[in-house]
Design a protein around this motif. Sequence first.
Motif, PDB file in Angstrom:
ATOM      1  N   ARG A   1     113.161  45.488 106.573  1.00 39.56           N
ATOM      2  CA  ARG A   1     112.795  45.982 107.903  1.00 39.56           C
ATOM      3  C   ARG A   1     111.304  45.768 108.115  1.00 39.56           C
ATOM      4  O   ARG A   1     110.501  46.005 107.214  1.00 39.56           O
ATOM      5  CB  ARG A   1     113.117  47.461 108.034  1.00 39.56           C
ATOM      6  CG  ARG A   1     114.600  47.721 108.100  1.00 39.56           C
ATOM      7  CD  ARG A   1     114.857  49.129 108.613  1.00 39.56           C
ATOM      8  NE  ARG A   1     116.273  49.421 108.595  1.00 39.56           N
ATOM      9  CZ  ARG A   1     117.091  49.167 109.606  1.00 39.56           C
ATOM     10  NH1 ARG A   1     116.630  48.617 110.702  1.00 39.56           N
ATOM     11  NH2 ARG A   1     118.368  49.459 109.519  1.00 39.56           N
ATOM     12  N   VAL A   2     110.941  45.321 109.317  1.00 39.29           N
ATOM     13  CA  VAL A   2     109.536  45.092 109.650  1.00 39.29           C
ATOM     14  C   VAL A   2     108.834  46.443 109.715  1.00 39.29           C
ATOM     15  O   VAL A   2     109.289  47.349 110.417  1.00 39.29           O
ATOM     16  CB  VAL A   2     109.407  44.354 111.003  1.00 39.29           C
ATOM     17  CG1 VAL A   2     107.955  44.225 111.420  1.00 39.29           C
ATOM     18  CG2 VAL A   2     110.072  42.998 110.926  1.00 39.29           C
ATOM     19  N   PRO A   3     107.726  46.602 108.994  1.00 43.49           N
ATOM     20  CA  PRO A   3     106.994  47.869 109.040  1.00 43.49           C
ATOM     21  C   PRO A   3     106.194  47.996 110.327  1.00 43.49           C
ATOM     22  O   PRO A   3     105.896  47.003 110.996  1.00 43.49           O
ATOM     23  CB  PRO A   3     106.069  47.783 107.831  1.00 43.49           C
ATOM     24  CG  PRO A   3     105.846  46.330 107.635  1.00 43.49           C
ATOM     25  CD  PRO A   3     107.130  45.658 108.054  1.00 43.49           C
ATOM     26  N   ARG A   4     105.843  49.223 110.672  1.00 44.05           N
ATOM     27  CA  ARG A   4     104.971  49.453 111.831  1.00 44.05           C
ATOM     28  C   ARG A   4     103.544  49.165 111.401  1.00 44.05           C
ATOM     29  O   ARG A   4     102.992  49.828 110.525  1.00 44.05           O
ATOM     30  CB  ARG A   4     105.098  50.885 112.322  1.00 44.05           C
ATOM     31  CG  ARG A   4     104.192  51.182 113.504  1.00 44.05           C
ATOM     32  CD  ARG A   4     104.440  52.573 114.059  1.00 44.05           C
ATOM     33  NE  ARG A   4     103.487  52.912 115.088  1.00 44.05           N
ATOM     34  CZ  ARG A   4     103.539  52.492 116.336  1.00 44.05           C
ATOM     35  NH1 ARG A   4     104.532  51.718 116.718  1.00 44.05           N
ATOM     36  NH2 ARG A   4     102.628  52.837 117.207  1.00 44.05           N
ATOM     37  N   LEU A   5     102.929  48.166 112.015  1.00 46.91           N
ATOM     38  CA  LEU A   5     101.583  47.751 111.656  1.00 46.91           C
ATOM     39  C   LEU A   5     100.554  48.112 112.715  1.00 46.91           C
ATOM     40  O   LEU A   5      99.354  48.108 112.439  1.00 46.91           O
ATOM     41  CB  LEU A   5     101.564  46.236 111.405  1.00 46.91           C
ATOM     42  CG  LEU A   5     102.535  45.759 110.323  1.00 46.91           C
ATOM     43  CD1 LEU A   5     102.610  44.247 110.311  1.00 46.91           C
ATOM     44  CD2 LEU A   5     102.142  46.306 108.969  1.00 46.91           C
ATOM     45  N   VAL A   6     101.013  48.426 113.925  1.00 46.46           N
ATOM     46  CA  VAL A   6     100.097  48.775 115.007  1.00 46.46           C
ATOM     47  C   VAL A   6      99.333  50.038 114.628  1.00 46.46           C
ATOM     48  O   VAL A   6      99.913  51.021 114.176  1.00 46.46           O
ATOM     49  CB  VAL A   6     100.860  48.984 116.336  1.00 46.46           C
ATOM     50  CG1 VAL A   6      99.943  49.498 117.427  1.00 46.46           C
ATOM     51  CG2 VAL A   6     101.517  47.686 116.763  1.00 46.46           C
ATOM     52  N   GLY A   7      98.016  49.988 114.793  1.00 44.79           N
ATOM     53  CA  GLY A   7      97.174  51.122 114.461  1.00 44.79           C
ATOM     54  C   GLY A   7      96.554  51.034 113.078  1.00 44.79           C
ATOM     55  O   GLY A   7      95.640  51.786 112.762  1.00 44.79           O
ATOM     56  N   LEU A   8      97.044  50.116 112.259  1.00 41.47           N
ATOM     57  CA  LEU A   8      96.483  49.961 110.914  1.00 41.47           C
ATOM     58  C   LEU A   8      95.298  49.006 110.933  1.00 41.47           C
ATOM     59  O   LEU A   8      95.241  48.077 111.739  1.00 41.47           O
ATOM     60  CB  LEU A   8      97.530  49.411 109.955  1.00 41.47           C
ATOM     61  CG  LEU A   8      98.760  50.267 109.681  1.00 41.47           C
ATOM     62  CD1 LEU A   8      99.689  49.538 108.717  1.00 41.47           C
ATOM     63  CD2 LEU A   8      98.360  51.613 109.125  1.00 41.47           C
ATOM     64  N   MET A   9      94.354  49.222 110.007  1.00 38.50           N
ATOM     65  CA  MET A   9      93.276  48.261 109.821  1.00 38.50           C
ATOM     66  C   MET A   9      93.867  47.018 109.173  1.00 38.50           C
ATOM     67  O   MET A   9      94.915  47.073 108.525  1.00 38.50           O
ATOM     68  CB  MET A   9      92.173  48.845 108.942  1.00 38.50           C
ATOM     69  CG  MET A   9      91.367  49.906 109.632  1.00 38.50           C
ATOM     70  SD  MET A   9      89.857  50.372 108.762  1.00 38.50           S
ATOM     71  CE  MET A   9      90.461  50.843 107.167  1.00 38.50           C
ATOM     72  N   ALA A  10      93.193  45.902 109.307  1.00 33.14           N
ATOM     73  CA  ALA A  10      93.695  44.622 108.792  1.00 33.14           C
ATOM     74  C   ALA A  10      94.016  44.698 107.309  1.00 33.14           C
ATOM     75  O   ALA A  10      95.058  44.220 106.872  1.00 33.14           O
ATOM     76  CB  ALA A  10      92.676  43.526 109.064  1.00 33.14           C
ATOM     77  N   VAL A  11      93.138  45.294 106.534  1.00 35.91           N
ATOM     78  CA  VAL A  11      93.359  45.374 105.094  1.00 35.91           C
ATOM     79  C   VAL A  11      94.611  46.193 104.784  1.00 35.91           C
ATOM     80  O   VAL A  11      95.397  45.838 103.900  1.00 35.91           O
ATOM     81  CB  VAL A  11      92.105  45.927 104.365  1.00 35.91           C
ATOM     82  CG1 VAL A  11      91.831  47.363 104.720  1.00 35.91           C
ATOM     83  CG2 VAL A  11      92.233  45.755 102.864  1.00 35.91           C
TER      84      VAL A  11
END
Length: 112
Positions: free
Chosen positions: A11-21
């Motif tokens: 499943r694709v994780p939620r990445l919105v809101g995370l820093m690039a690292v």
Amino acid sequence: MHISPKTPEVRVPRLVGLMAVDARRTADARGVLLAAPDRPDFHLTVVDYVVRQYPLPGVEVPRGAVVTVWFDFGEGEGGGGAGVREPRLPRPPSGGLQRELDEPGDPYAVVV
């Protein structure tokens, strides 16, 4: 949470809101790859925040699929915005909408 390599789909994780690292670390742990078309130096990007992603979080994709992420534009990079709000001159006439009428005696009057 690390998923074993034997899992065919993830499943694709939620990445919105995370820093690039953190987005890179999360994607790696979930078994997907990241691409950032607006950041050619993505592998060096650390503190920019993900503002959009595709596919959306929760979608099942094959292990190793590419998830595309976009980052907020920094100062001076053309981040857009609404621009300057100034009064428009001349102002529209008052009185609401008015029907445009043909001039009397117009040889090319519209016949309805």
